[in-house]
Design a protein around this motif. Sequence first.
Motif, PDB file in Angstrom:
ATOM      1  N   SER A   1       0.808  -1.224   0.000  1.00  0.00           N
ATOM      2  CA  SER A   1       0.000   0.000   0.000  1.00  0.00           C
ATOM      3  C   SER A   1       0.846   1.281   0.000  1.00  0.00           C
ATOM      4  O   SER A   1       0.930   2.002   0.994  1.00  0.00           O
ATOM      5  CB  SER A   1      -0.958   0.008   1.202  1.00  0.00           C
ATOM      6  OG  SER A   1      -1.942   1.014   1.057  1.00  0.00           O
ATOM      7  N   LEU A   2       1.439   1.559  -1.151  1.00  0.00           N
ATOM      8  CA  LEU A   2       2.154   2.817  -1.371  1.00  0.00           C
ATOM      9  C   LEU A   2       1.537   3.533  -2.568  1.00  0.00           C
ATOM     10  O   LEU A   2       1.074   2.882  -3.513  1.00  0.00           O
ATOM     11  CB  LEU A   2       3.644   2.551  -1.648  1.00  0.00           C
ATOM     12  CG  LEU A   2       4.481   2.044  -0.473  1.00  0.00           C
ATOM     13  CD1 LEU A   2       5.880   1.687  -0.953  1.00  0.00           C
ATOM     14  CD2 LEU A   2       4.544   3.085   0.640  1.00  0.00           C
ATOM     15  N   PRO A   3       1.522   4.873  -2.569  1.00  0.00           N
ATOM     16  CA  PRO A   3       0.928   5.613  -3.692  1.00  0.00           C
ATOM     17  C   PRO A   3       1.778   5.469  -4.948  1.00  0.00           C
ATOM     18  O   PRO A   3       3.005   5.571  -4.911  1.00  0.00           O
ATOM     19  CB  PRO A   3       0.896   7.056  -3.188  1.00  0.00           C
ATOM     20  CG  PRO A   3       1.972   7.128  -2.158  1.00  0.00           C
ATOM     21  CD  PRO A   3       2.020   5.779  -1.512  1.00  0.00           C
TER      22      PRO A   3
ATOM     23  N   PHE B   1      -3.068   2.922  -4.955  1.00  0.00           N
ATOM     24  CA  PHE B   1      -2.086   2.273  -4.098  1.00  0.00           C
ATOM     25  C   PHE B   1      -1.632   0.936  -4.688  1.00  0.00           C
ATOM     26  O   PHE B   1      -2.440   0.182  -5.250  1.00  0.00           O
ATOM     27  CB  PHE B   1      -2.650   2.060  -2.700  1.00  0.00           C
ATOM     28  CG  PHE B   1      -2.847   3.350  -1.934  1.00  0.00           C
ATOM     29  CD1 PHE B   1      -1.801   3.908  -1.220  1.00  0.00           C
ATOM     30  CD2 PHE B   1      -4.075   4.005  -1.956  1.00  0.00           C
ATOM     31  CE1 PHE B   1      -1.971   5.105  -0.526  1.00  0.00           C
ATOM     32  CE2 PHE B   1      -4.254   5.203  -1.271  1.00  0.00           C
ATOM     33  CZ  PHE B   1      -3.206   5.749  -0.550  1.00  0.00           C
ATOM     34  N   VAL B   2      -0.347   0.670  -4.547  1.00  0.00           N
ATOM     35  CA  VAL B   2       0.229  -0.574  -5.068  1.00  0.00           C
ATOM     36  C   VAL B   2       1.139  -1.172  -4.004  1.00  0.00           C
ATOM     37  O   VAL B   2       1.549  -0.495  -3.050  1.00  0.00           O
ATOM     38  CB  VAL B   2       1.044  -0.311  -6.354  1.00  0.00           C
ATOM     39  CG1 VAL B   2       0.141   0.186  -7.483  1.00  0.00           C
ATOM     40  CG2 VAL B   2       2.174   0.693  -6.096  1.00  0.00           C
TER      41      VAL B   2
ATOM     42  N   GLN C   1      22.213  -8.860  -9.207  1.00  0.00           N
ATOM     43  CA  GLN C   1      21.131  -8.432 -10.092  1.00  0.00           C
ATOM     44  C   GLN C   1      20.019  -7.857  -9.231  1.00  0.00           C
ATOM     45  O   GLN C   1      19.676  -8.417  -8.183  1.00  0.00           O
ATOM     46  CB  GLN C   1      20.595  -9.594 -10.929  1.00  0.00           C
ATOM     47  CG  GLN C   1      21.514 -10.043 -12.049  1.00  0.00           C
ATOM     48  CD  GLN C   1      20.876 -11.141 -12.886  1.00  0.00           C
ATOM     49  OE1 GLN C   1      20.755 -12.286 -12.453  1.00  0.00           O
ATOM     50  NE2 GLN C   1      20.446 -10.780 -14.093  1.00  0.00           N
ATOM     51  N   TYR C   2      19.449  -6.746  -9.705  1.00  0.00           N
ATOM     52  CA  TYR C   2      18.398  -6.074  -8.941  1.00  0.00           C
ATOM     53  C   TYR C   2      17.145  -5.962  -9.806  1.00  0.00           C
ATOM     54  O   TYR C   2      17.215  -5.615 -10.995  1.00  0.00           O
ATOM     55  CB  TYR C   2      18.849  -4.684  -8.517  1.00  0.00           C
ATOM     56  CG  TYR C   2      17.740  -3.808  -7.962  1.00  0.00           C
ATOM     57  CD1 TYR C   2      17.314  -3.948  -6.641  1.00  0.00           C
ATOM     58  CD2 TYR C   2      17.097  -2.861  -8.763  1.00  0.00           C
ATOM     59  CE1 TYR C   2      16.294  -3.161  -6.132  1.00  0.00           C
ATOM     60  CE2 TYR C   2      16.088  -2.067  -8.271  1.00  0.00           C
ATOM     61  CZ  TYR C   2      15.678  -2.222  -6.946  1.00  0.00           C
ATOM     62  OH  TYR C   2      14.656  -1.435  -6.451  1.00  0.00           O
ATOM     63  N   PHE C   3      15.989  -6.247  -9.218  1.00  0.00           N
ATOM     64  CA  PHE C   3      14.700  -6.120  -9.884  1.00  0.00           C
ATOM     65  C   PHE C   3      13.700  -5.522  -8.900  1.00  0.00           C
ATOM     66  O   PHE C   3      13.852  -5.654  -7.682  1.00  0.00           O
ATOM     67  CB  PHE C   3      14.164  -7.480 -10.353  1.00  0.00           C
ATOM     68  CG  PHE C   3      15.081  -8.228 -11.275  1.00  0.00           C
ATOM     69  CD1 PHE C   3      14.988  -8.088 -12.649  1.00  0.00           C
ATOM     70  CD2 PHE C   3      16.053  -9.097 -10.759  1.00  0.00           C
ATOM     71  CE1 PHE C   3      15.825  -8.788 -13.501  1.00  0.00           C
ATOM     72  CE2 PHE C   3      16.892  -9.797 -11.598  1.00  0.00           C
ATOM     73  CZ  PHE C   3      16.781  -9.643 -12.975  1.00  0.00           C
ATOM     74  N   SER C   4      12.661  -4.916  -9.440  1.00  0.00           N
ATOM     75  CA  SER C   4      11.582  -4.406  -8.579  1.00  0.00           C
ATOM     76  C   SER C   4      10.274  -4.433  -9.356  1.00  0.00           C
ATOM     77  O   SER C   4      10.249  -4.240 -10.580  1.00  0.00           O
ATOM     78  CB  SER C   4      11.895  -2.985  -8.092  1.00  0.00           C
ATOM     79  OG  SER C   4      12.302  -2.149  -9.160  1.00  0.00           O
ATOM     80  N   TRP C   5       9.199  -4.671  -8.632  1.00  0.00           N
ATOM     81  CA  TRP C   5       7.876  -4.801  -9.243  1.00  0.00           C
ATOM     82  C   TRP C   5       6.812  -4.138  -8.364  1.00  0.00           C
ATOM     83  O   TRP C   5       7.002  -3.972  -7.158  1.00  0.00           O
ATOM     84  CB  TRP C   5       7.487  -6.273  -9.389  1.00  0.00           C
ATOM     85  CG  TRP C   5       8.384  -7.089 -10.244  1.00  0.00           C
ATOM     86  CD1 TRP C   5       8.322  -7.280 -11.597  1.00  0.00           C
ATOM     87  CD2 TRP C   5       9.503  -7.881  -9.803  1.00  0.00           C
ATOM     88  NE1 TRP C   5       9.314  -8.114 -12.020  1.00  0.00           N
ATOM     89  CE2 TRP C   5      10.066  -8.500 -10.942  1.00  0.00           C
ATOM     90  CE3 TRP C   5      10.093  -8.108  -8.555  1.00  0.00           C
ATOM     91  CZ2 TRP C   5      11.169  -9.350 -10.877  1.00  0.00           C
ATOM     92  CZ3 TRP C   5      11.203  -8.943  -8.484  1.00  0.00           C
ATOM     93  CH2 TRP C   5      11.731  -9.554  -9.631  1.00  0.00           C
ATOM     94  N   ILE C   6       5.694  -3.822  -8.997  1.00  0.00           N
ATOM     95  CA  ILE C   6       4.471  -3.500  -8.266  1.00  0.00           C
ATOM     96  C   ILE C   6       3.468  -4.612  -8.546  1.00  0.00           C
ATOM     97  O   ILE C   6       3.513  -5.255  -9.604  1.00  0.00           O
ATOM     98  CB  ILE C   6       3.887  -2.126  -8.668  1.00  0.00           C
ATOM     99  CG1 ILE C   6       3.563  -2.080 -10.160  1.00  0.00           C
ATOM    100  CG2 ILE C   6       4.838  -1.004  -8.272  1.00  0.00           C
ATOM    101  CD1 ILE C   6       2.784  -0.833 -10.591  1.00  0.00           C
ATOM    102  N   THR C   7       2.587  -4.845  -7.607  1.00  0.00           N
ATOM    103  CA  THR C   7       1.608  -5.909  -7.750  1.00  0.00           C
ATOM    104  C   THR C   7       0.383  -5.588  -6.918  1.00  0.00           C
ATOM    105  O   THR C   7       0.430  -4.743  -6.003  1.00  0.00           O
ATOM    106  CB  THR C   7       2.202  -7.265  -7.317  1.00  0.00           C
ATOM    107  OG1 THR C   7       1.225  -8.299  -7.482  1.00  0.00           O
ATOM    108  CG2 THR C   7       2.625  -7.232  -5.855  1.00  0.00           C
ATOM    109  N   ASP C   8      -0.722  -6.256  -7.239  1.00  0.00           N
ATOM    110  CA  ASP C   8      -1.919  -6.114  -6.406  1.00  0.00           C
ATOM    111  C   ASP C   8      -2.028  -7.257  -5.400  1.00  0.00           C
ATOM    112  O   ASP C   8      -2.935  -7.266  -4.564  1.00  0.00           O
ATOM    113  CB  ASP C   8      -3.184  -6.042  -7.270  1.00  0.00           C
ATOM    114  CG  ASP C   8      -3.428  -7.322  -8.066  1.00  0.00           C
ATOM    115  OD1 ASP C   8      -2.437  -7.991  -8.433  1.00  0.00           O
ATOM    116  OD2 ASP C   8      -4.590  -7.636  -8.351  1.00  0.00           O
TER     117      ASP C   8
END
Length: 442
Positions: free
Chosen positions: A285-287, A296-297, A312-319
């Motif tokens: 829950s971040l804007p 919010f994601v 190695q670096y990765f990042s994602w948003i998800t529900d």
Amino acid sequence: MGLSARKARKELSADSLFRLIRSGFDAVPDTRTGASAIALGDALMSAFALFSLKDPSLLAFDQRRQDPSDNFRTLYGIDRVPCDTQMRACLDPVAPAAVRPLFRAVWRRLQRGKALERFVYLDGSYLVSLDGTTYFSSTLVHCAACLEKHHRGGGVTYSHQLLGATLVHPDHQEVIPLAPEPIINQDGHTKNDCERNATRRWLKQFRQEHPHLPVIIVEDGLSANAPHLRDLRDTGVHYIIGVKPGDHAYLFQHLRAADEAGRTLTLTLVEPATGVLHHFRFHNSLPLNEANPDEFVNVLEYWEIHPDGTVQYFSWITDFVLTPDNVYAIMRGGRARWKIENETFNTLKNQGYHLEHNYGHGEQNLSVVLALLMMLAFLVDQTQQLCCPLFQAAWHKSGTKRHLWEEIRTFFRAFVFRSMAELLTALVCGIVPQQPVLQNSS
């Protein structure tokens, strides 16, 4: 190898799927006026056979019409194969939407045959990777559907693009393409079509065709915008979308603030066999961004650290609500997005399908229709790779896909077969003594 012990499901065999596709082509409306020497179903099935056989050009395929064998009729159900000019003329007016039901028909066969059960991934859902690709570009050849890029120094580049949609799984090499969505100039519109609009159309049609199918859409950072997230939510699908700190500064600013306040969670796992360290940091829950503070994601960061110091670096948003129990699966699902690039588009461009080759552009829909038929042939091939022991054995014996396609084309030209199963059996076990097909000496 013992083929009898590993029988293929007949409804998923190439021969059964060829009949299914031929039946679908016969139902495509023929808008041509006047008497036609070539039935539209024959023209569509001939183009499908072109991509099924992996001929490098329409000219190479056209030369097959001189072959005295009856394999076009016995294997593909084609009564009369058009020449290259006739094929282009027949297919140019075909509406691309008329080809879409064939993808759904093959998908239903896969479902009924329980071949898709191994693709179920997280919470009973399937991973579907979406991405666009350009398959035609020219400064000269163009049609009304072409996208146009006007250059500052003058001149125009014309192109065709396609939004691909592929069922993927981190543990499986095979991918199952769903019906793609053409990215083309729409009738009555003055602006270029775009991937975002194509994705909106694809989501709507997907949910109409598969109203209850649980899926997780995996995409790249261009899709991490509020309108698209709302489209996904309205369609009733989950998502895992890659994001980068440099492109989503507002989101990562809030993530850093949460971390400094001690509100983020972390998890570290080590693979005993390899020594690879998996480190996760996540927060729910971040804007999303400053323009959409009420969207919010949930954010997941991941570091893969190897014993040699490589990171190695990765990042994602998800529900999905992120927990220590699911972040590893979310990470693997997000990284599976690359399968649409590696196992789909790269395969179509570099392993015999010739996606970027101009088989014919036409004035209406030819380029788009041919691209869809190529993708349909790829779907049948992937089904064979997944479900057909004969295909798997022939591939194993040939060593590479390119060599397999060459062998199939050679056998198709040299001998008479009653079915594709008979041709593949000949590849695996050898040819039963028979008279070769010879040209008439007259």
